[in-house]
Design a protein around this motif. Structure first.
Motif, PDB file in Angstrom:
ATOM      1  N   ASP A  33       0.810  -1.214   0.000  1.00 55.85           N
ATOM      2  CA  ASP A  33       0.000   0.000   0.000  1.00 55.85           C
ATOM      3  C   ASP A  33       0.849   1.273   0.000  1.00 55.85           C
ATOM      4  OD1 ASP A  33       1.023  -0.026   2.567  1.00 55.85           O
ATOM      5  OD2 ASP A  33      -0.922   0.257   3.557  1.00 55.85           O
ATOM      6  N   THR A  84       3.146   2.056   2.340  1.00 52.36           N
ATOM      7  CA  THR A  84       3.612   2.404   3.682  1.00 52.36           C
ATOM      8  C   THR A  84       5.101   2.092   3.795  1.00 52.36           C
ATOM      9  OG1 THR A  84       1.449   1.944   4.640  1.00 52.36           O
ATOM     10  CG2 THR A  84       3.324   1.957   6.148  1.00 52.36           C
ATOM     11  N   TYR A 101      11.292   6.760   6.151  1.00 54.13           N
ATOM     12  CA  TYR A 101      10.630   8.039   6.361  1.00 54.13           C
ATOM     13  C   TYR A 101      11.576   9.042   7.027  1.00 54.13           C
ATOM     14  CZ  TYR A 101       7.542  11.540   8.358  1.00 54.13           C
ATOM     15  OH  TYR A 101       6.970  12.733   8.727  1.00 54.13           O
ATOM     16  N   GLN A 108       2.598   7.456   3.771  1.00 52.90           N
ATOM     17  CA  GLN A 108       2.267   6.597   4.909  1.00 52.90           C
ATOM     18  C   GLN A 108       3.549   5.997   5.464  1.00 52.90           C
ATOM     19  OE1 GLN A 108      -1.180   3.927   4.088  1.00 52.90           O
ATOM     20  NE2 GLN A 108      -0.934   4.737   2.017  1.00 52.90           N
ATOM     21  N   ARG A 109       3.598   5.879   6.794  1.00 52.87           N
ATOM     22  CA  ARG A 109       4.799   5.340   7.418  1.00 52.87           C
ATOM     23  C   ARG A 109       4.425   4.511   8.631  1.00 52.87           C
ATOM     24  NH1 ARG A 109       4.876   7.992  12.017  1.00 52.87           N
ATOM     25  NH2 ARG A 109       4.256  10.166  12.102  1.00 52.87           N
ATOM     26  N   GLU A 110       5.325   3.597   8.954  1.00 51.70           N
ATOM     27  CA  GLU A 110       5.197   2.857  10.207  1.00 51.70           C
ATOM     28  C   GLU A 110       5.514   3.814  11.350  1.00 51.70           C
ATOM     29  OE1 GLU A 110       7.987  -0.367   9.985  1.00 51.70           O
ATOM     30  OE2 GLU A 110       6.805  -1.450   8.490  1.00 51.70           O
TER      31      GLU A 110
END
Length: 172
Positions: free
Chosen positions: A53, A55, A61, A154-156
């Motif tokens: 997706d 991420t 990031y 999007q990031r963890e």
């Protein structure tokens, strides 16, 4: 300094063995395992992890942010290079990890009839050295063309292990 001792002592000591293999000899991109929110290849080299997706892992990031605060002035946005300094996104793919650490830490000077390139040493800069793996994995993702230009959407979340290592490196 904490960051040079903790980050580079083991890495540069292993450089003799790791430097014998080239990036073409080993898979320096694929995730073999995860530990505390960090992703590594089979050879224990940091790498990126990008989900289907889009991420991205925390280090990728963070690497975007750190690269653009410290490196892009010379090396151009998103590791694309500039008229002043080469593209780093390809260096993270083609250059051995320990050689990359050595150049960033100690700098490099290449002077010949065709060029005059000087990479300053960042070994005393905690804004670089505490985040060197972040910058490296970000550039690897850019060099592998799996991360588009621009800020990752999007990031963890930052893991407790990453947070603790950052605080220790910065002396917080």
């Amino acid at each position: 300094m904490k960051f040079t001792a903790s980050l580079l002592a083991a890495g540069l000591a292993a450089a003799g063995m790791a430097g014998q293999a080239t990036a073409q000899d080993v898979d320096n991109l694929s995730v073999a395992y995860e530990e505390g929110g960090r992703y590594y290849t089979e050879d224990d080299v940091p790498t990126y992890n990008i989900g289907e997706d889009g991420t991205v892992d925390w280090l990728t990031y963070s690497g975007f942010r750190r690269y653009h605060s410290e490196c892009h002035v010379c090396h151009g946005p998103e590791g694309e290079g500039s008229s002043y300094a080469p593209a780093l996104k390809t260096s993270a793919i083609d250059m051995d990890y320990y050689d990359f650490l050595d150049v960033v830490t100690n700098g490099r000077k290449v002077v010949n009839a065709a060029s005059h390139n000087v990479m300053p040493a960042f070994g005393d800069n905690p804004n670089v050295m505490c985040y060197i793996d972040d910058i490296y994995v970000y550039l690897k993702a850019r060099g592998a063309d799996v991360l588009p230009r621009g800020r990752p959407g999007q990031r963890e979340d930052k893991s407790d292990d990453i947070r603790a290592a950052e605080e220790a490196c910065l002396g917080l």
